[in-house]
Enzyme design. Structure first.
Site, mmCIF file in Angstrom:
data_model
loop_
_atom_site.group_PDB
_atom_site.id
_atom_site.type_symbol
_atom_site.label_atom_id
_atom_site.label_comp_id
_atom_site.label_asym_id
_atom_site.label_seq_id
_atom_site.Cartn_x
_atom_site.Cartn_y
_atom_site.Cartn_z
ATOM 1 N N ASP A 1 -5.531 20.549 -12.811
ATOM 2 C CA ASP A 1 -5.937 19.263 -13.379
ATOM 3 C C ASP A 1 -5.517 19.290 -14.856
ATOM 4 O O ASP A 1 -6.111 19.984 -15.667
ATOM 5 C CB ASP A 1 -7.458 19.095 -13.225
ATOM 6 N N TYR B 1 -14.827 19.191 -14.374
ATOM 7 C CA TYR B 1 -15.290 17.811 -14.521
ATOM 8 C C TYR B 1 -16.404 17.547 -13.485
ATOM 9 O O TYR B 1 -16.243 17.855 -12.308
ATOM 10 C CB TYR B 1 -14.117 16.841 -14.335
ATOM 11 N N LYS C 1 -6.996 8.601 -18.791
ATOM 12 C CA LYS C 1 -7.214 9.245 -20.084
ATOM 13 C C LYS C 1 -5.957 9.154 -20.964
ATOM 14 O O LYS C 1 -5.550 8.067 -21.303
ATOM 15 C CB LYS C 1 -7.675 10.685 -19.837
ATOM 16 N N ARG D 1 0.839 -1.198 0.000
ATOM 17 C CA ARG D 1 0.000 0.000 0.000
ATOM 18 C C ARG D 1 0.875 1.249 0.000
ATOM 19 O O ARG D 1 0.597 2.226 -0.666
ATOM 20 C CB ARG D 1 -0.968 0.008 1.204
HETATM 21 C C1 LIG Z 1 -10.644 16.436 -16.117
HETATM 22 C C2 LIG Z 1 -10.873 15.205 -15.286
HETATM 23 N N1 LIG Z 1 -10.348 15.146 -14.053
HETATM 24 C C3 LIG Z 1 -10.533 14.057 -13.261
HETATM 25 C C4 LIG Z 1 -11.269 12.969 -13.694
HETATM 26 C C5 LIG Z 1 -11.471 11.781 -12.787
HETATM 27 O O1 LIG Z 1 -10.624 10.741 -13.159
HETATM 28 P P1 LIG Z 1 -10.990 9.179 -12.957
HETATM 29 O O2 LIG Z 1 -12.142 8.866 -13.824
HETATM 30 O O3 LIG Z 1 -9.699 8.508 -13.359
HETATM 31 O O4 LIG Z 1 -11.276 8.986 -11.507
HETATM 32 C C6 LIG Z 1 -11.815 12.994 -14.969
HETATM 33 C C7 LIG Z 1 -12.607 11.850 -15.458
HETATM 34 O O5 LIG Z 1 -13.269 11.921 -16.474
HETATM 35 C C8 LIG Z 1 -11.612 14.140 -15.799
HETATM 36 O O6 LIG Z 1 -12.134 14.223 -17.031
#
Ligand SMILES: Cc1ncc(COP(=O)(O)O)c(C=O)c1O
Length: 388
Positions: free
Chosen positions: A179, A107, A204, A55
């Site tokens: 982000d 998001y 992604k 972990r």
């Molecule tokens: C811009 C953005 N940040 C964070 C996330 C969250 O990531 P995860 O789906 O890997 O938890 C997403 C998911 O679509 C996203 O598009």
């Protein structure tokens, strides 16, 4: 071994393939082994080879963390079980009463976590249009601790000026979190522009093959890294070694994939812009995009994410197009080799209240494309037949 210490010596494509990885010292295996183990033997209590319990640390994951950090030109990287796991860890740096200023075009899952989970723990979130960064300062008060920026924004493809945000953060002693999921480290390195923490949904572009869920943070700050690693180990949102291996495999072609995402994205943006049934196309590469100059300043290219609305702004028509593509699959997510089409209002952004959603431009007829790396002629023909 090409690790983060040598980060300036090599270019992106070389680091994507080699950073953090060395032939296995036991067998000479060129690829990082999948250390599928939960624990590591100790000679005497506390006497181990740097790994005690998985972990906290796992060698496959550590190789990936070094590779991602190297691509973000960061001193430290940390992987999480999902992008939301990484988001969760970053917000846990705060205390009840602390305030966060976040972009309003966010998001949906981040918005949901902020408003439906962390708001209950006394953390206060302000959602602000960051097109004009001067507006951000109006929301800063003595309790503000963090600026949360997503750029390009999802799904409106607005661009937030990271350098200007860094100036505000510095002046007010705030943590600037960016982000960077939509841009990927290939297009943008926020730490170079003054951010303190970069966040990725590795799911992604970094993973790139829509076959796993993972998140990551990168920072140059030793204390932030220590706190994030403490939270990761204490709260446990860590990825497994198999997924770490898959991302190590995917990341090796990040630069090649991104080149194609960008060239395909540009061709599709141009196609949609000249289509008689399309009302508006959102893509930061257009010279008339409101923040095109900022995009040019902070990004190396404009990416493969595009949103558009059809003339007449009809939800039924948007549903018809989204249901009729053959190469573009109707699905959530983005950043994989395959092209996806989505309807943000009912899918990724359904958790944001309609009036707030529409205020930021996410109308019922908006469609979002994650342009993949397929043959461009097939992608354009597919959209042609679906739009009609
Ligand atoms: C811009 C953005 N940040 C964070 C996330 C969250 O990531 P995860 O789906 O890997 O938890 C997403 C998911 O679509 C996203 O598009």
């Amino acid at each position: 071994m090409i690790d983060t210490l040598e980060k300036t010596e090599y270019k992106f494509g070389t680091k994507a393939i080699h950073a953090g990885q060395e032939p296995d010292p036991v067998t000479g295996a060129i690829m990082t082994p999948i250390y599928q183990t939960s624990t590591f033997v100790q000679k005497s209590p506390g006497a181990h080879k740097g790994y005690a319990y998985a972990r906290g640390k796992n060698p496959t994951r550590v190789a990936l963390e070094k590779c991602i950090a190297s691509l973000e030109k960061a001193k430290h990287g940390l992987c999480f079980s999902s992008g939301m796991g990484a988001t969760d860890a970053i917000i846990k740096l705060l205390r009840p009463g602390d305030e966060v200023i976040a972009s309003d075009d966010l998001y949906g899952g981040s918005y949901r976590m902020f408003t439906k989970v962390f708001a209950h723990f006394g953390i206060v979130f302000h959602f602000v249009n960051m097109d004009n960064t001067n507006d951000i300062s109006k929301h800063v008060n003595s309790k503000t601790k963090m600026l949360w920026v997503e750029t390009p924004t999802n799904p409106m493809m607005r661009i937030v000026d990271i350098e200007k945000c860094a100036e505000i953060a510095k002046k007010n002693n705030l943590l600037l979190v960016v982000d960077n999921t939509f841009a990927s480290p290939y297009l943008q390195n926020p730490l170079d522009l003054g951010a303190h923490i970069v966040l990725h949904s590795v799911t992604k572009y970094i993973g790139g093959h829509s076959d796993l869920i993972m998140g990551a943070t990168c920072t140059n700050d030793d204390s932030l890294q220590e706190q994030l690693a403490f939270i990761a180990n204490s709260c446990g949102a860590v990825p497994g070694p198999m997924d770490s291996f898959l991302v190590l495999r995917g990341i090796k072609t990040l630069h090649l994939r991104m080149e194609r995402h960008c060239s395909n994205g540009k061709a599709i943006a141009m196609f949609l812009k000249s289509h008689p049934k399309v009302e508006k196309v959102y893509w930061p590469g257009f010279p008339d995009h409101p923040q095109h100059a900022v995009a040019k300043k902070q990004m190396r290219d404009f990416g493969g994410m595009i949103s558009f609305i059809l003339k007449g702004n009809s939800m039924d028509e948007a549903f018809r197009v989204a249901s009729n593509t053959k190469v573009f699959s109707l699905a959530e997510s983005l950043g994989g080799v395959e092209s996806l089409i989505g309807h943000p209002a009912s899918m990724t952004h359904a958790s944001i209240p309609k009036e707030l959603r529409e205020k930021s431009g996410v109308v019922d007829s908006l469609l979002r494309l994650s342009v993949g790396v397929e043959d461009i002629d097939d992608l354009i023909n597919d959209l042609k037949q679906a739009i009609g």
